[in-house]
Design an enzyme around this catalytic site. Structure first.
Site, PDB file in Angstrom:
ATOM      1  N   ASP A 101       0.848  -1.194   0.000  1.00 27.21           N
ATOM      2  CA  ASP A 101       0.000   0.000   0.000  1.00 27.21           C
ATOM      3  C   ASP A 101       0.886   1.248   0.000  1.00 27.21           C
ATOM      4  O   ASP A 101       1.882   1.327   0.734  1.00 27.21           O
ATOM      5  CB  ASP A 101      -0.904   0.007   1.225  1.00 27.21           C
ATOM      6  CG  ASP A 101      -1.825   1.203   1.250  1.00 27.21           C
ATOM      7  OD1 ASP A 101      -2.885   1.133   0.596  1.00 27.21           O
ATOM      8  OD2 ASP A 101      -1.484   2.206   1.905  1.00 27.21           O
TER       9      ASP A 101
ATOM     10  N   ASN B  99      -2.829  13.080  -3.819  1.00 24.15           N
ATOM     11  CA  ASN B  99      -3.978  13.516  -4.618  1.00 24.15           C
ATOM     12  C   ASN B  99      -4.412  14.933  -4.235  1.00 24.15           C
ATOM     13  O   ASN B  99      -4.731  15.759  -5.104  1.00 24.15           O
ATOM     14  CB  ASN B  99      -5.159  12.556  -4.430  1.00 24.15           C
ATOM     15  CG  ASN B  99      -4.953  11.239  -5.153  1.00 24.15           C
ATOM     16  OD1 ASN B  99      -4.296  11.193  -6.183  1.00 24.15           O
ATOM     17  ND2 ASN B  99      -5.504  10.167  -4.601  1.00 24.15           N
TER      18      ASN B  99
ATOM     19  N   GLU C 108      -4.950   2.213  -3.868  1.00 25.57           N
ATOM     20  CA  GLU C 108      -3.492   2.243  -3.974  1.00 25.57           C
ATOM     21  C   GLU C 108      -2.865   0.971  -3.410  1.00 25.57           C
ATOM     22  O   GLU C 108      -1.687   0.945  -3.074  1.00 25.57           O
ATOM     23  CB  GLU C 108      -2.934   3.479  -3.247  1.00 25.57           C
ATOM     24  CG  GLU C 108      -3.187   3.530  -1.751  1.00 25.57           C
ATOM     25  CD  GLU C 108      -4.495   4.226  -1.386  1.00 25.57           C
ATOM     26  OE1 GLU C 108      -4.596   4.720  -0.266  1.00 25.57           O
ATOM     27  OE2 GLU C 108      -5.418   4.278  -2.251  1.00 25.57           O
TER      28      GLU C 108
END
Length: 567
Positions: free
Chosen positions: A433, A441, A476
């Protein structure tokens, strides 16, 4: 000297020692006083025609030559029968497709027929048969003995020859029965021709010859229609098999292999079409796929290039018809060629080329069947492409092109089943991860986040070990499925992956900044590892254990680290 040449030479020597001296002796001692040269000429002519136009039954050749040779024996005796027989079987050389094999077969047949003539004539005279007799019943009895001796001795010679050469015995019980049953057909014809020649004279050749050869012609036409129907039926079966395949490569391999078998070709080459040229994609010869090195063939060059240019099929019956057009090396033994373009709805896929070491191997009716088979292939090829595309879409992540969660779940189930059956001893799962990905983002924009995911996917693909699988689990998170990896092996693998990602600069163009210039960004990852059968023997639990190790053992311990599941 090849083995085949040595065998041919041996047969020639045996023939030379038996047939020419034997015929010379018969001419000196058995020549009848009165012989009609016209009758003998017509006997030879009809014999040649009978050999040149045999009947095909279940793939075997049936030649009713004795309907001519027997009357010649009954009229003039052994020497004329031998001459008619020997000259008639020369017809096999005229229609030869493979010269060496045919010459070898001629020496064998010539020697065997000469000995059969001697044995049958001896049996005829032994039961009181008289040359030129018009007494029906005594002649019928003598001819039956003649014919039975001929057939029995012939079968015995063939069996002995096959055993000496250690070849598969050619006759089943049914085929032997058919050989004797042919006597029922030949004897009435031969006796009718003999008696009518005695009574009617030379007009008998017209009265009996015309109906005989017309009947043979009709039988051959019917046989060919059966052959075409058989080819069409087999082509339909092949088309059905192709339509069930979902892999394009497998469709092409099956098409080429089955085409070679169906048309009894020595080789089949499939040339794929590109913009302006052809390249050999697959070759099948001698019952296996082979590697052949052909260069690019431009449109219009060579036989296949001309087929591509004209979009018309080509049949070549012998080597000299095509060898001047050949642009690439071809085997010296290749004689016949059959090439067809493969196209559908104006779209050209390629060219298929069939080769044979025999002359006149391919006929017009085979061309039509091959074109039909080609259309089956094109439909199956397109269908398999659609299936593959749909399968990829259902199995792959649209953004990263890695396998998706659905595929990972199914693959893990398969690998866990191998654990249960004992095929695998160890199976590890590594879940990865990206740390603080939401911040990426929020700071640089979601497109920059997508760019990082794609670049990371490329790195992970490069690290896949043999038989391993990598995919995007969601968001992710990414997963490696590692068959045969112990827990310790998987931990070492995970540490190497974490280190590489940490050291790798990711390039992005921030969407939220006023000055949109490329910048480098470094990220870290947290990784969890779980193993079967150490931690669990269930697929879903392997996912959950790796996820637990990732968040509790790695994330909550400070991120940028690897953790193993512990109970």
């Amino acid at each position: 000297m090849s083995k085949e040449t040595k065998v041919t030479l041996f047969h020639f020597i045996v023939w030379l020692l038996i047939v020419p001296p034997g015929i010379t002796f018969l001419l000196a001692t058995q020549m009848p006083k009165t012989v009609s040269p016209l009758y003998v000429t017509l006997f030879v002519l009809f014999g040649l025609l009978t050999v040149l136009f045999p009947i095909k039954k279940n793939g075997n050749t049936v030649t009713l030559l004795m309907w001519i040779t027997l009357p010649s024996f009954l009229l003039y005796g052994l020497v004329i029968e031998v001459i008619v027989m020997q000259l008639s079987i020369l017809g096999a050389l005229i229609s030869s497709k493979n010269q060496q094999q045919t010459i070898q077969r001629f020496f064998v047949n010539s020697t065997m027929m000469f000995m059969l003539s001697l044995a049958s004539a001896a049996a005829f005279h032994l039961v009181g048969g008289q040359i030129g007799s018009l007494e029906f019943w005594p002649m019928l009895l003598s001819v039956i003995v003649y014919r039975l001796t001929y057939t029995t001795t012939n079968l015995g010679f063939i069996q002995l020859y096959m055993r000496l050469r250690k070849m598969k015995l050619p006759f089943s019980a049914k085929e032997i029965g058919d050989e004797y049953a042919t006597t029922v057909l030949i004897l009435p014809l031969a006796l009718s021709l003999y008696f009518m020649l005695q009574i009617v004279g030379i007009g008998t050749f017209l009265l009996m010859g015309l109906p005989f050869f017309c009947t043979i012609g009709m039988i051959r036409m019917y046989s060919q229609s059966e052959k075409v129907n058989g080819l069409l039926e087999n082509a339909g079966s092949i088309g059905t098999e192709l339509s069930l395949l979902t892999d394009r490569k497998r469709v092409t391999e099956q098409f080429v292999q089955q085409t070679c078998k169906l048309f009894n070709a020595d080789s089949v080459l499939f040339f794929k079409y590109y913009e302006g040229w052809l390249e050999l994609e697959i070759a099948f010869a001698k019952d296996r796929f082979v590697e052949l090195h052909y260069g690019s063939i431009p449109v219009g060059e060579g036989v296949v290039g001309k087929v591509l240019e004209t979009n018309e099929p080509v049949i070549c019956s012998k080597r000299k018809e095509w060898q001047n057009f050949a642009t690439e090396f071809v085997p010296m033994e290749l004689e016949s060629m059959l090439c067809i373009p493969l196209s559908h709805n104006g779209l050209t896929i390629g060219v298929l080329s069939l080769g044979s070491n025999r002359r006149n191997a391919f006929k017009d009716y085979q061309l039509k069947v091959l074109e039909l088979l080609g259309s089956y292939y094109i439909v199956a090829h397109e269908k398999s492409g659609y299936v593959q595309e749909a399968k990829v879409k259902s199995e792959r992540c649209a953004l990263t092109n890695l396998y998706n969660y659905r595929y990972l779940e199914e693959q893990l189930r398969i690998e866990m089943q191998r654990i249960h059956t004992g095929e695998l001893d160890q199976l590890s799962l590594v879940m990865l991860d990206i740390d603080r990905f939401k911040g990426v983002n929020d700071t640089y924009g979601h497109q920059c986040g997508n760019d990082i995911l794609c670049q990371l996917a490329s790195i992970l693909e490069q690290e896949i070990p043999p038989n391993g699988t990598v995919g995007r689990y969601g968001g992710e998170e990414f997963v490696f499925i590692l068959p045969s990896y112990s827990k310790q092996d998987a931990l070492e693998f995970a540490h190497a992956i974490r280190h590489r990602i940490k050291e790798h600069p990711f390039t992005i163009i921030p969407d939220l900044a006023e000055n949109k210039q490329t910048i480098e960004l470094f990220i870290t990852t947290s990784i969890g590892v779980s193993n079967a059968p150490t931690d669990t023997d269930e697929a879903i639990s392997l996912f959950r254990n790796a996820d637990r190790a990732l968040y509790i053992g790695a994330k909550q311990s400070g991120r940028d680290r690897v953790a193993a599941y512990s109970k």
